[in-house]
Each structure stands twice: as structure tokens, then as C-alpha cells.
Design an enzyme around this catalytic site. Structure first.
Site, PDB file in Angstrom:
ATOM      1  N   LYS A  68      -1.037 -11.316   3.033  1.00 53.84           N
ATOM      2  CA  LYS A  68      -0.243 -10.578   2.232  1.00 53.84           C
ATOM      3  C   LYS A  68       0.372 -10.872   1.097  1.00 53.84           C
ATOM      4  O   LYS A  68       0.134 -11.156   0.142  1.00 53.84           O
ATOM      5  CB  LYS A  68       1.299 -10.167   3.466  1.00 53.84           C
ATOM      6  CG  LYS A  68       0.760  -8.457   4.050  1.00 53.84           C
ATOM      7  CD  LYS A  68       2.383  -8.552   4.757  1.00 53.84           C
ATOM      8  CE  LYS A  68       2.151  -7.441   5.601  1.00 53.84           C
ATOM      9  NZ  LYS A  68       2.910  -6.419   6.307  1.00 53.84           N
ATOM     10  N   HIS A 106     -26.058   7.154  19.976  1.00 56.27           N
ATOM     11  CA  HIS A 106     -27.033   7.439  18.994  1.00 56.27           C
ATOM     12  C   HIS A 106     -26.482   6.354  17.930  1.00 56.27           C
ATOM     13  O   HIS A 106     -27.848   5.910  16.921  1.00 56.27           O
ATOM     14  CB  HIS A 106     -26.969   8.401  18.820  1.00 56.27           C
ATOM     15  CG  HIS A 106     -27.338   9.532  19.562  1.00 56.27           C
ATOM     16  ND1 HIS A 106     -27.977   9.844  19.963  1.00 56.27           N
ATOM     17  CD2 HIS A 106     -26.632  10.332  20.293  1.00 56.27           C
ATOM     18  CE1 HIS A 106     -28.889  10.865  21.145  1.00 56.27           C
ATOM     19  NE2 HIS A 106     -27.458  10.823  21.466  1.00 56.27           N
ATOM     20  N   GLU A 148      -4.753  -7.271  16.739  1.00 57.96           N
ATOM     21  CA  GLU A 148      -2.699  -7.518  16.006  1.00 57.96           C
ATOM     22  C   GLU A 148      -2.265  -8.129  16.818  1.00 57.96           C
ATOM     23  O   GLU A 148      -1.656  -9.043  17.079  1.00 57.96           O
ATOM     24  CB  GLU A 148      -2.311  -6.337  15.079  1.00 57.96           C
ATOM     25  CG  GLU A 148      -1.554  -6.764  13.652  1.00 57.96           C
ATOM     26  CD  GLU A 148      -0.846  -5.185  13.597  1.00 57.96           C
ATOM     27  OE1 GLU A 148      -1.688  -5.980  12.386  1.00 57.96           O
ATOM     28  OE2 GLU A 148       0.274  -4.651  13.933  1.00 57.96           O
ATOM     29  N   GLU A 158       0.919  -1.339  -0.310  1.00 58.16           N
ATOM     30  CA  GLU A 158       0.375   0.042  -0.280  1.00 58.16           C
ATOM     31  C   GLU A 158       1.221   1.048  -0.245  1.00 58.16           C
ATOM     32  O   GLU A 158       0.551   1.996  -0.706  1.00 58.16           O
ATOM     33  CB  GLU A 158      -0.877  -0.292   1.380  1.00 58.16           C
ATOM     34  CG  GLU A 158      -2.108  -1.339   1.217  1.00 58.16           C
ATOM     35  CD  GLU A 158      -1.064  -2.326   2.340  1.00 58.16           C
ATOM     36  OE1 GLU A 158       0.005  -2.723   2.002  1.00 58.16           O
ATOM     37  OE2 GLU A 158      -1.853  -2.638   2.840  1.00 58.16           O
ATOM     38  N   GLY A 177       5.933  -1.971  14.658  1.00 57.31           N
ATOM     39  CA  GLY A 177       4.754  -1.636  13.832  1.00 57.31           C
ATOM     40  C   GLY A 177       4.408  -0.615  14.829  1.00 57.31           C
ATOM     41  O   GLY A 177       4.254   0.510  14.940  1.00 57.31           O
ATOM     42  N   ARG A 178       3.177  -1.318  15.222  1.00 57.87           N
ATOM     43  CA  ARG A 178       2.008  -1.041  16.221  1.00 57.87           C
ATOM     44  C   ARG A 178       2.826   0.246  17.479  1.00 57.87           C
ATOM     45  O   ARG A 178       1.621   0.760  17.920  1.00 57.87           O
ATOM     46  CB  ARG A 178       1.499  -1.516  16.150  1.00 57.87           C
ATOM     47  CG  ARG A 178       0.970  -3.078  17.530  1.00 57.87           C
ATOM     48  CD  ARG A 178       0.401  -4.083  17.440  1.00 57.87           C
ATOM     49  NE  ARG A 178       1.055  -5.359  17.762  1.00 57.87           N
ATOM     50  CZ  ARG A 178       1.371  -6.396  16.797  1.00 57.87           C
ATOM     51  NH1 ARG A 178       1.640  -5.906  15.652  1.00 57.87           N
ATOM     52  NH2 ARG A 178       1.908  -7.377  17.586  1.00 57.87           N
TER      53      ARG A 178
HETATM   54  O1  F6P Z   1      -0.991  -5.194   9.212  1.00 60.35           O
HETATM   55  C1  F6P Z   1       0.432  -5.318   9.967  1.00 60.35           C
HETATM   56  C2  F6P Z   1       1.817  -4.811   9.190  1.00 60.35           C
HETATM   57  O2  F6P Z   1       2.996  -5.512   9.556  1.00 60.35           O
HETATM   58  C3  F6P Z   1       1.671  -3.925  10.223  1.00 60.35           C
HETATM   59  O3  F6P Z   1       2.196  -4.439  11.976  1.00 60.35           O
HETATM   60  C4  F6P Z   1       2.387  -2.544  10.270  1.00 60.35           C
HETATM   61  O4  F6P Z   1       1.975  -1.546  11.578  1.00 60.35           O
HETATM   62  C5  F6P Z   1       1.638  -1.966   9.114  1.00 60.35           C
HETATM   63  O5  F6P Z   1       1.529  -3.549   8.465  1.00 60.35           O
HETATM   64  C6  F6P Z   1       2.685  -1.364   8.679  1.00 60.35           C
HETATM   65  O6  F6P Z   1       3.889  -1.817   8.277  1.00 60.35           O
HETATM   66  P1  F6P Z   1       5.443  -0.801   7.908  1.00 60.35           P
HETATM   67  O7  F6P Z   1       5.283   0.115   8.685  1.00 60.35           O
HETATM   68  O8  F6P Z   1       6.596  -1.841   7.930  1.00 60.35           O
HETATM   69  O9  F6P Z   1       4.603  -0.512   6.329  1.00 60.35           O
END
Ligand code: F6P
Length: 549
Positions: free
Chosen positions: A502, A374, A343, A204, A257-258
């Protein structure tokens, strides 16, 4: 038709002597006692239980408790080696066993961080100072997804809700409409593109980034790569993309990442509002880290939230957790916590690879109050399942309309009290009779108006929505998730399920785009749609497609 389950793989034994794997939960006597204590505990509506930390008052009076449960909790956490696991986490040991690395996000917000972290912080601040002094970048396009997106959206909206001289646009979704809509009307000569991706391989982010680069090029921007910034743990990939070193900010492999908001991933907030926001959030989170590390169990906010989270999910059977921020600025807190919890805790096997044996991570959902009232609060009050609710509200607002804030506070407390206390048949009947109804009608309607009550909740009161309290709030949820995972014996720091999707998407994409013959292993339905989409896409690219197709 239900398909038969996959055969179970054999148990893993190879490295179990080198890694301390947690015992099977259901076999632990401490779990049995905890479970029995929780089943016999109740919500004590006449007792107030509040933990104050880092500008947040966590009211846990709406969760079940008893002296026996307090004792059993301490025994269980000891048996799960909370002290050891917490030290490993906070000192950068290997907490993420399945990926064999630390989960050291707390290092990013340490008041006195390691040299390389301090260096990157200063680089980010210098970048913002220069941009500010030159009054550059009226528009920022932040491109990232999941952990490279939600936290940034959250902080930009929390503190930039009243507007800022730089306009921030977020693009996460691969759906081209998102990027197309974002670019419309922007001045490419005064737009900075921020690519946030730990892996720098996320489809993405790279595809949307590519569209942004093409847009800059097509607009006649002289040096488009100088208008792109990358935040990544793979600087060499960003470099291959053409991004100059000076525009690449570093992430570390040991940051999930999170959990990456505490790094330069939050550059967009610093540009949109101020570097002070990022620093304030880091300070609040660090204060929560210190509390988590040192507060005794009974006064430890993340631990107490985790314990009720486990009870509500695994023992009282609640399949979901509702997040109700009574603050319009915190709308993005819902997806942020959704990713953090789901996650991290959406796993069914423990570290040994065996079934956990009890239900784990709940589905997380929500919406800011009062909109939520609501929309779905009816279900929370009288639906057959119900869900525990985390009510989050600020004591003081940052606007001057006192009556609005008083109403917001009143609604928050009222909804929570209704869930907690319910309404008995007798009181509904009494009200109906008082309203002048005849007895049969009053009895009939009372059955519809009664509320079960006894539905668990937390109330989190922030003194104000400041960077400090928001940072502390996010760290509170991070540590809560960590302790829940510890009790269940699962790894909260991997996400293998997402990775599998993925891989499948890559394979299907090649088939849809005609790069290869579809794989024979697809199920009948997937195979049908691959073929149909593939031919419609081919007709489209050959120009043979009409609007009615
Ligand atoms: O959704 C899977 C994931 O690996 C998340 O843990 C992460 O936040 C997201 O994709 C984006 O990943 P990246 O920062 O590597 O683009």
C-alpha cells in the site's frame, strides 16, 4: 537473473522478557516426534473418523493418522500452550502481539455480548426495521474490500441466491470499470451506499465511495450523505466525510478486518435478506467457539483440521489447499477462506522474528463443484503435485429437484474417493483388457489411466445451508487458522506484507499522476513503466489521447 537476498537483521532482544515468545519449532523435541510420527502415519481407508459439531459433520478419515501421531499431537499442542493461547484469544487478551491488541472477533458473536456490542447490534437491527417499514432502498451498493467485502458477498449469495426485493451490488476493486458498471441503470433516489472499512483509509473504498457520492449529487439527490452508511472503527473519519452519526456503525480496533463479518459489516445482508441471517450466523459461530474452547483435542474439529493442515503443508510438502464447495451458493467461500488463510498464515518468521524453519501457510484456491471437476480436477488426480482438498457439501438442498442433489452428492463423494483410493495399474489394465484391447495397447493405456491415490482430503457435510451452519463453518476455519499459526509460532492477526504494498502504491501513484518526480530508488523496469504511464496519463488528461493510444 536472481538478486541476492537482503542481509539479515540482528535478532530482537529488547522486550523478549516481557512477552512469552514461542520456542523455535525445529528445535522442539515435540516437533521432532510429531514430524516422525506424521511421516510414518498413513490414511486409514477402512476407518471412519467423524466429528459432529453445530450442524456440521467433519469427516477426517482422508487424513493421515496413527496412535503414535495422536499422542505426538497432544504433546506438541501442550508444548505450544494451546490452552493458554486459546483462553487469551477467547477472553480478549493480547493475541495480536505485533500490533499489541486483542483479536476478539468471538466477542462480536457472543450470545450475551458486552453492552457496547449489544447496543450496536440493536442499532443495526433498528436501521433495517426502519428501512423495511418505509420500503426504502431498492438498491444497495456495498463498497468495501477484503474482509469488508468477501464475507458479505458470501452471505448475501448464500441466502439471497433466489433473489430479494432489494438488489445488492458489490464494488471492491479500484478499477473504475467496476464502479461505472455498478452505477449504470440504478435509481439514485432509491439507492443506499454502504461503506465498510475498518480503517476508513483504504484507497479503493474511499475512491469508490467518492464516485458514489458524486453520482448521488449529480443526480439531484437532496441530501446525499443521508444515503450513505459507514461501518468503521474510525467514526471521526466517516463524520469528516459528511456521514451523519445515525448512519455510522461502530467497529472496534480489536477486530481484525478479515474477522469483522460478525459486526455491522454484515448490515448489507440484513438489509438484503433479514437481520435473522446475521443473528443466525452469529449463533452458529458462537456454537463453534464453545466447541473449540471445550472439546478434547481428538474431537476438536478446528484443532484436527489444523493438525492435518500443518502435516500436509510442512511435512508432506503440499504447497496448496483446494477448497471445493459442492454448493453453488458457496462460490464466495473460496475467496473468503483464501483471505482468511493466506493473509493470516502467509508469514515466514515466528513471533521472535526468526525463520519458522518449515513451510507455512499454503496457497488456497478452488471453485464450486461440479464446475471444478471440468476445470482443474485432472491436475488434482494425476498432476505431479496434487493438493489436499476440503470437500464441502450440504446433506439436504433448499430446492425440490432431488435428482440434481443426488448427482451433486454422488460427484462429491466420487471425486473424493478417487483422490483417496486412486486406481492401480493392475485395475486399469484389467479394465482395458475387459474392453477388448490387445495386451500391448492395454498395458500402454493403463499407465495413463492409473491414479496415484493417497491424496488427503476433508469432507465437511452441513445438514443444510442455514445461517447457523454457515456461521459455524466460518468460525471453524478461523479457529483452524489460529491453531496452525500457534503450531508454527507465527502471528495470524497482522498483515505487514499487504501494508508495504500500500505504501509503495501511494508513492508510485504520486509519480504516475505527476504530483512528484519519481523516486530514484525504483528498479529499472518499474521506473520505465512509471515514466510511460505518467506521460500517457498526462496526455490523456490534456485531451491529446486518441483511441489508438
Ligand atoms: O488487505 C489488507 C486489509 O487491511 C485487510 O486486512 C482488510 O480486510 C482490507 O485491507 C480492508 O481494510 P479496511 O476494512 O480497513 O478498509
Amino acid at each position: 537473473m536472481r538478486t541476492s537476498p537482503m542481509p539479515c537483521p540482528p535478532p530482537y532482544t529488547e522486550n523478549t522478557d516481557t512477552v512469552a515468545l514461542p520456542a523455535e519449532l525445529a528445535a522442539m523435541p515435540q516437533w521432532s516426534e510429531f514430524s516422525a510420527a506424521a511421516q510414518s502415519a498413513s490414511i486409514q481407508t477402512n476407518a471412519l473418523r467423524v466429528i459432529n459439531v453445530a450442524g456440521i459433520a467433519l469427516d477426517i478419515s482422508g487424513q493421515v493418522t496413527s496412535p503414535r501421531l495422536v499422542n505426538a499431537t497432544a504433546q506438541l499442542l501442550q508444548a505450544r500452550h494451546l490452552d493458554q493461547a486459546r483462553s487469551t484469544l477467547l477472553q480478549g487478551g493480547i493475541s495480536n502481539l505485533t500490533e499489541d491488541r486483542p483479536a476478539w472477533h468471538t466477542a462480536l458473536r457472543a450470545p450475551a455480548p458486552a453492552e457496547d456490542i449489544a447496543f450496536e447490534r440493536e442499532r443495526m437491527n433498528a436501521f433495517v426495521r426502519l428501512a423495511d417499514s418505509e420500503r426504502r432502498w431498492r438498491n444497495i451498493i456495498h463498497i468495501g474490500i477484503g474482509g469488508s467485502d468477501w464475507g458479505v458477498r458470501l452471505s448475501v449469495n448464500a441466502f439471497g441466491y433466489a433473489g430479494a426485493w432489494r438488489q445488492v451490488h458489490f464494488v471492491a476493486n479500484i478499477d473504475g470499470h467496476a464502479m461505472q458498471g455498478c452505477l449504470a441503470g440504478l435509481d439514485p433516489h432509491d439507492t443506499l451506499v454502504v461503506l465498510a472499512s475498518k480503517s476508513f483509509t483504504t484507497a479503493e473504498t474511499l475512491q469508490n465511495g467518492q464516485r458514489a457520492l458524486e453520482w448521488l449529487l449529480a443526480s439531484g439527490v437532496k441530501n446525499p450523505h443521508s444515503q450513505i452508511v459507514a461501518i468503521t472503527a474510525k467514526p471521526q473519519l466517516a463524520k469528516q466525510w459528511g456521514i451523519p452519526d445515525s448512519n455510522i456503525f461502530r467497529l472496534w480496533d480489536w477486530v481484525g478486518g478479515r474477522f469483522s463479518l460478525w459486526s455491522a459489516v454484515n448490515l448489507t445482508t440484513a438489509l438484503a435478506i433479514s437481520v435473522d441471517i446475521v443473528a443466525g450466523m452469529q449463533a452458529g459461530a458462537a456454537a463453534m467457539d464453545s466447541h473449540f474452547n471445550t472439546a478434547p483435542i481428538a474431537e476438536n474439529a478446528p484443532v484436527q483440521m489444523a493438525v492435518s493442515g500443518v502435516i500436509n503443508r510442512s511435512l508432506l510438502g503440499y504447497g496448496s489447499l483446494n477448497i471445493a464447495p459442492y454448493d453453488f451458493r458457496l462460490a464466495n467461500l473460496v475467496p473468503y477462506i483464501q483471505q482468511l488463510e493466506m493473509e493470516s498464515l502467509g508469514k515466514s518468521v515466528n513471533l521472535a522474528g526468526d525463520p519458522v524453519g518449515v513451510p507455512t501457510g499454503p496457497a488456497v484456491w478452488g471453485m464450486p463443484g461440479t464446475d471444478a471437476q471440468h476445470t482443474f480436477f485432472q491436475w488434482l488426480h494425476q498432476g505431479s503435485d496434487g493438493a489436499p482438498v476440503d470437500f464441502i457439501v450440504c446433506q439436504d438442498p433448499d430446492h425440490t429437484w432431488t435428482n440434481h442433489h443426488q448427482s451433486l452428492l454422488a460427484n462429491c463423494l466420487a471425486q473424493r474417493e478417487a483422490l483417496l483410493k486412486g486406481k492401480s495399474y493392475d485395475s486399469a489394465l484389467h479394465e482395458n483388457l475387459q474392453a477388448g484391447m490387445a495386451l500391448p495397447q492395454a498395458q500402454w493405456l493403463a499407465k495413463h489411466r492409473m491414479h496415484a491415490g493417497g491424496r488427503p482430503s476433508n469432507l465437511l457435510v452441513l445438514s443444510r445451508l442455514s445461517p447457523y451452519t454457515l456461521g459455524a463453518l466460518l468460525a471453524l476455519y478461523e479457529h483452524k487458522v489460529f491453531v496452525q499459526a500457534l503450531i508454527w509460532g507465527i502471528n495470524p492477526f497482522d498483515q505487514w506484507g499487504v501494508e508495504y504494498g500500500k505504501v509503495l502504491a501511494t508513492d508510485i501513484l504520486q509519480a504516475i499522476s505527476g504530483q512528484k518526480v519519481p523516486n530514484q530508488a525504483h528498479d529499472a523496469s518499474t521506473a520505465h513503466w512509471i515514466e510511460l504511464f505518467s506521460s500517457s496519463q498526462q496526455r490523456r488528461s490534456s485531451g491529446a489521447c486518441s483511441d489508438n493510444d
